[in-house]
Design a protein around this motif. Structure first.
Motif, mmCIF file in Angstrom:
data_model
loop_
_atom_site.group_PDB
_atom_site.id
_atom_site.type_symbol
_atom_site.label_atom_id
_atom_site.label_comp_id
_atom_site.label_asym_id
_atom_site.label_seq_id
_atom_site.Cartn_x
_atom_site.Cartn_y
_atom_site.Cartn_z
ATOM 1 N N LYS A 91 3.368 7.000 -8.185
ATOM 2 C CA LYS A 91 2.948 8.253 -7.687
ATOM 3 C C LYS A 91 1.574 8.608 -7.818
ATOM 4 O O LYS A 91 0.896 9.461 -8.482
ATOM 5 C CB LYS A 91 3.753 9.244 -8.519
ATOM 6 N N VAL A 92 0.945 7.748 -7.173
ATOM 7 C CA VAL A 92 -0.817 7.740 -7.037
ATOM 8 C C VAL A 92 -0.899 8.270 -5.398
ATOM 9 O O VAL A 92 -0.257 7.650 -4.724
ATOM 10 C CB VAL A 92 -1.392 6.324 -7.370
ATOM 11 N N SER A 93 -2.065 8.789 -5.294
ATOM 12 C CA SER A 93 -2.609 9.279 -4.079
ATOM 13 C C SER A 93 -3.278 8.131 -3.434
ATOM 14 O O SER A 93 -3.789 6.988 -4.169
ATOM 15 C CB SER A 93 -3.564 10.519 -4.148
ATOM 16 N N SER A 94 -3.632 8.132 -2.122
ATOM 17 C CA SER A 94 -4.201 7.123 -1.314
ATOM 18 C C SER A 94 -5.657 6.894 -1.957
ATOM 19 O O SER A 94 -6.302 5.866 -2.021
ATOM 20 C CB SER A 94 -4.252 7.565 0.070
ATOM 21 N N THR A 95 -6.242 8.028 -2.301
ATOM 22 C CA THR A 95 -7.783 7.807 -2.843
ATOM 23 C C THR A 95 -7.780 7.291 -4.206
ATOM 24 O O THR A 95 -8.577 6.430 -4.441
ATOM 25 C CB THR A 95 -8.284 9.413 -3.185
ATOM 26 N N THR A 149 0.798 -1.254 -0.008
ATOM 27 C CA THR A 149 -0.004 -0.053 0.084
ATOM 28 C C THR A 149 0.753 1.392 0.081
ATOM 29 O O THR A 149 0.507 2.320 -0.657
ATOM 30 C CB THR A 149 -0.925 0.199 1.297
ATOM 31 N N ASN A 150 1.929 1.179 0.475
ATOM 32 C CA ASN A 150 2.724 2.286 0.789
ATOM 33 C C ASN A 150 3.689 2.457 -0.547
ATOM 34 O O ASN A 150 3.887 3.388 -1.024
ATOM 35 C CB ASN A 150 3.580 2.259 2.067
ATOM 36 N N THR A 151 4.259 1.270 -0.640
ATOM 37 C CA THR A 151 5.381 1.267 -1.847
ATOM 38 C C THR A 151 4.763 1.558 -3.192
ATOM 39 O O THR A 151 5.151 2.291 -4.096
ATOM 40 C CB THR A 151 5.819 -0.230 -2.118
ATOM 41 N N ILE A 152 3.239 1.156 -3.441
ATOM 42 C CA ILE A 152 2.702 1.309 -4.841
ATOM 43 C C ILE A 152 2.534 3.004 -4.772
ATOM 44 O O ILE A 152 2.458 3.480 -5.842
ATOM 45 C CB ILE A 152 1.485 0.501 -4.967
ATOM 46 N N GLN A 153 2.022 3.341 -3.781
ATOM 47 C CA GLN A 153 1.857 4.908 -3.645
ATOM 48 C C GLN A 153 3.037 5.691 -4.082
ATOM 49 O O GLN A 153 2.772 6.559 -4.793
ATOM 50 C CB GLN A 153 1.277 5.376 -2.556
ATOM 51 N N SER A 179 -14.741 6.328 5.767
ATOM 52 C CA SER A 179 -13.781 7.135 6.153
ATOM 53 C C SER A 179 -12.582 6.017 6.895
ATOM 54 O O SER A 179 -11.570 6.653 6.570
ATOM 55 C CB SER A 179 -14.406 7.889 7.417
ATOM 56 N N VAL A 180 -12.887 4.742 7.354
ATOM 57 C CA VAL A 180 -12.006 3.811 7.795
ATOM 58 C C VAL A 180 -10.994 3.505 6.691
ATOM 59 O O VAL A 180 -9.784 3.605 6.876
ATOM 60 C CB VAL A 180 -12.628 2.771 8.606
ATOM 61 N N ASN A 181 -11.605 3.298 5.611
ATOM 62 C CA ASN A 181 -10.991 2.627 4.526
ATOM 63 C C ASN A 181 -9.832 3.798 3.589
ATOM 64 O O ASN A 181 -8.743 3.703 3.347
ATOM 65 C CB ASN A 181 -11.948 2.057 3.316
ATOM 66 N N PHE A 182 -10.723 5.039 3.616
ATOM 67 C CA PHE A 182 -9.815 6.053 3.244
ATOM 68 C C PHE A 182 -8.634 6.347 4.060
ATOM 69 O O PHE A 182 -7.526 6.522 3.495
ATOM 70 C CB PHE A 182 -10.680 7.355 3.069
ATOM 71 N N SER A 183 -9.119 6.475 5.452
ATOM 72 C CA SER A 183 -7.990 6.915 6.190
ATOM 73 C C SER A 183 -6.783 5.987 6.320
ATOM 74 O O SER A 183 -5.515 6.376 6.710
ATOM 75 C CB SER A 183 -8.410 7.290 7.492
ATOM 76 N N THR A 184 -7.267 4.423 6.167
ATOM 77 C CA THR A 184 -6.264 3.513 6.238
ATOM 78 C C THR A 184 -5.181 3.479 5.231
ATOM 79 O O THR A 184 -3.876 3.742 5.635
ATOM 80 C CB THR A 184 -6.784 2.135 5.961
ATOM 81 N N PHE A 185 -5.780 3.968 4.042
ATOM 82 C CA PHE A 185 -4.736 4.326 2.746
ATOM 83 C C PHE A 185 -3.740 5.404 2.948
ATOM 84 O O PHE A 185 -2.620 5.483 2.741
ATOM 85 C CB PHE A 185 -5.584 4.084 1.466
ATOM 86 N N LEU A 186 -4.360 6.567 3.600
ATOM 87 C CA LEU A 186 -4.157 7.827 3.776
ATOM 88 C C LEU A 186 -2.958 7.568 4.799
ATOM 89 O O LEU A 186 -1.694 8.142 4.558
ATOM 90 C CB LEU A 186 -4.848 8.608 4.201
#
Length: 379
Positions: A201-205, A193-197, A257-264
């Motif tokens: 160069k993609v955002s968490s969203t 999740t971290n490495t792919i972003q 909100s949970v899923n979004f904040s997890t990736f964020l």
């Protein structure tokens, strides 16, 4: 493992202007990190309280199926947001997208199975093992280095959470196999999740929008079977009255909100910081359970929570100190580069400058990555 190797760090050059821009954006980055951490804690505690009432009081025990609905609602919400131009979608190659989505969905199902086939104490021990195993994987595959201070603070944190939450440790062969698979898939999915972003160069969203359909699909298909195996009941035969539907809807909305904040959180900090945050949520949930739901609370729980909070404080302090030290090193590197003759300065730039975002809690390893995981996985 091919997906991991694909995103292993390679050598890259970073210009002086890029380093200056990163330092100038440090303030806004730290605000963003604090905001993502606060959103993650608030939404996670909220969804645990909602799901606890849904499961304990209303008898809806189908956690894996509920998670598939969470992810489906998350995707639909992001799709509407994208259509309203709140963010721009960024294509991700099909192989990465499908494998990443299926991996995340699989780890969610395995965590639920782990809880179902093991005692609560062994399940908590499995979750505690995520931090050291993540550190091990990042050290081996991503060449990250964790200081002794960071490792010591993590040990204090894990000791406290273990005292507060681990009770019985009943072992069985099948449960142990499932726990090992859940541990590996959870660590790998959070690292990716971290490495792919970072690499794409993609955002968490953008990443969540692209991968959530595949996560939802695998859980939507397997969820009813997993839940029936664990509860001996069918999700299709449940009595869906108005109150149950209201709380399912509320749970799905909070899950966005949970899923979004997890990736964020994983994207702006690191997998290790995300797990530290997850244990903070565990302490908060234990406290809320005692205050609001009158759950049993012993001196052992209190001692464990206090030790865990002390460990989190140490982790935050050492992370911030290392972040500041790296900022100073980066500035010194720039200043020494300015003082060199042009010919020497050109040679100097052959060595990459520090490439981290220097954003608060994520600097323990010189690289950046994003919940109880997980509040969206096991309740």
């Amino acid at each position: 493992m091919s997906l991991i190797k694909r995103y292993l760090p390679g050598k890259h050059k970073e210009s002086k202007s890029t380093a200056v821009e990163k330092m100038s954006s440090d303030g806004s980055s730290q605000i963003g990190v604090i905001g993502s951490l606060a959103l993650s804690v608030t939404s996670s505690v909220a969804i645990v309280i909602c799901n606890k009432y849904l499961i304990s009081s209303l008898g809806f025990l189908f956690a894996t199926t509920l998670t598939s609905w969470h992810l489906l609602v998350t995707f639909l919400t992001l799709h509407v947001a994208q259509r309203l131009h709140f963010f721009e979608p960024k294509p991700i190659d099909a192989q990465t997208n499908i494998l990443f989505g299926l991996l995340n969905g699989t780890c969610i199902g395995l965590l639920n199975l782990c809880l179902g086939f093991n005692s609560v104490g062994f399940y908590q021990m499995t979750k505690l093992a995520i931090i050291p195993f993540t550190v091990l994987l990042e050290t081996i595959f991503l060449n990250k280095r964790f200081s002794q201070s960071i490792k010591m603070s993590l040990m204090v944190l894990l000791l406290g959470v273990g005292i507060a939450s681990v009770t019985d440790l009943q072992l069985n062969f099948l449960g142990s196999i499932i726990a090992a698979l859940a541990l590996v898939t959870t660590c790998v999915s959070q690292i990716l999740t971290n490495t792919i972003q970072k690499k794409l160069k993609v955002s968490s969203t953008q990443l969540l929008y692209q991968s959530s359909p595949y996560q939802s699909a695998i859980l939507f298909v397997t969820g009813p079977f997993v839940d029936k195996m664990l509860t001996h009941r069918s999700v299709f035969a449940f009595n869906y009255n108005v109150q149950v539907l209201v709380f399912i809807t509320l749970s799905c909305l909070i899950a966005v909100s949970v899923n979004f904040s997890t990736f964020l959180v994983i994207g702006t900090t690191s997998p290790v910081t995300y797990q530290v945050l997850g244990h903070l949520k565990t302490c908060l949930i234990l406290s809320f359970g005692f205050v609001l739901l009158k759950d049993p609370f012993t001196a052992r729980n209190i001692l464990g929570i206090l030790i865990a909070i002390f460990g989190m404080g140490l982790y935050s302090y050492f992370s911030v100190q290392e972040s500041r030290n790296k900022k100073l090193e980066s500035k010194d590197s720039l200043n020494s580069n300015d003082s060199l003759p042009i010919s020497q300065a050109t040679d100097k730039e052959g060595t990459p400058l520090l490439s981290s975002k220097l954003a608060g809690l994520d600097e323990e390893n010189g690289n950046l990555p994003d919940e109880e995981k997980n509040s969206k996985t096991a309740f």
